[in-house]
Motif scaffolding. Structure first.
Motif: not given
Length: 139
Positions: A27-54
């Motif tokens: 889709g379009v990564l812009d002003y409207e979706s940038g925060d959504e992108f960062l939230r999703f990726v941040g949650a994926a990174l946090d979940a990965h760290t909880q599951r596997h460690g750093p």
């Protein structure tokens, strides 16, 4: 008359293992979706760290489905890089559309975004399919 037709944006997790996460952007990564992108990726990174460690070392972003990326989208990618790089995670951009390649070239951010987080010189190659440690390719 509708002056603005919002275009959907999505991030899909293709695969994850202890050392790498592969995400597909659509889709379009812009002003409207940038925060959504960062939230999703941040949650994926946090979940990965909880599951596997750093132990995460690479975050692959398949950009083939990006229709448009504006300066706010680039800002979101740079914000993501500011989170991942200090944690030792290298960003790998895959299948970048021509518009993204041009924007990274014009802004001089390609090498910065894809600089190796392990401290070795240079940046990672971008572009086509990547081969994982087992020798298979991802899509």
């Amino acid at each position: 008359m509708t002056l603005h037709q919002p275009v959907d944006f999505s991030v899909i997790t293709e695969a994850a293992d202890p050392h790498a996460i592969r995400l597909t952007l659509r889709g379009v990564l812009d002003y409207e979706s940038g925060d959504e992108f960062l939230r999703f990726v941040g949650a994926a990174l946090d979940a990965h760290t909880q599951r596997h460690g750093p132990v995460l070392r690479e975050l692959h972003l398949n950009c083939a489905g990006l229709i448009l990326l504006d300066s706010s989208g680039l800002s979101a990618l740079l914000t993501l890089r500011r989170r991942t790089h200090p944690a030792g995670v290298t960003l790998r951009l895959r299948h970048e559309p021509l518009q993204l390649v041009r924007m990274l070239a014009l802004t001089g951010t390609a090498d910065y975004l894809t600089a190796r987080a392990d401290g070795t010189a240079g940046s990672v190659a971008s572009g086509g399919e990547l081969t994982d440690e087992a020798g298979s390719t991802s899509s």
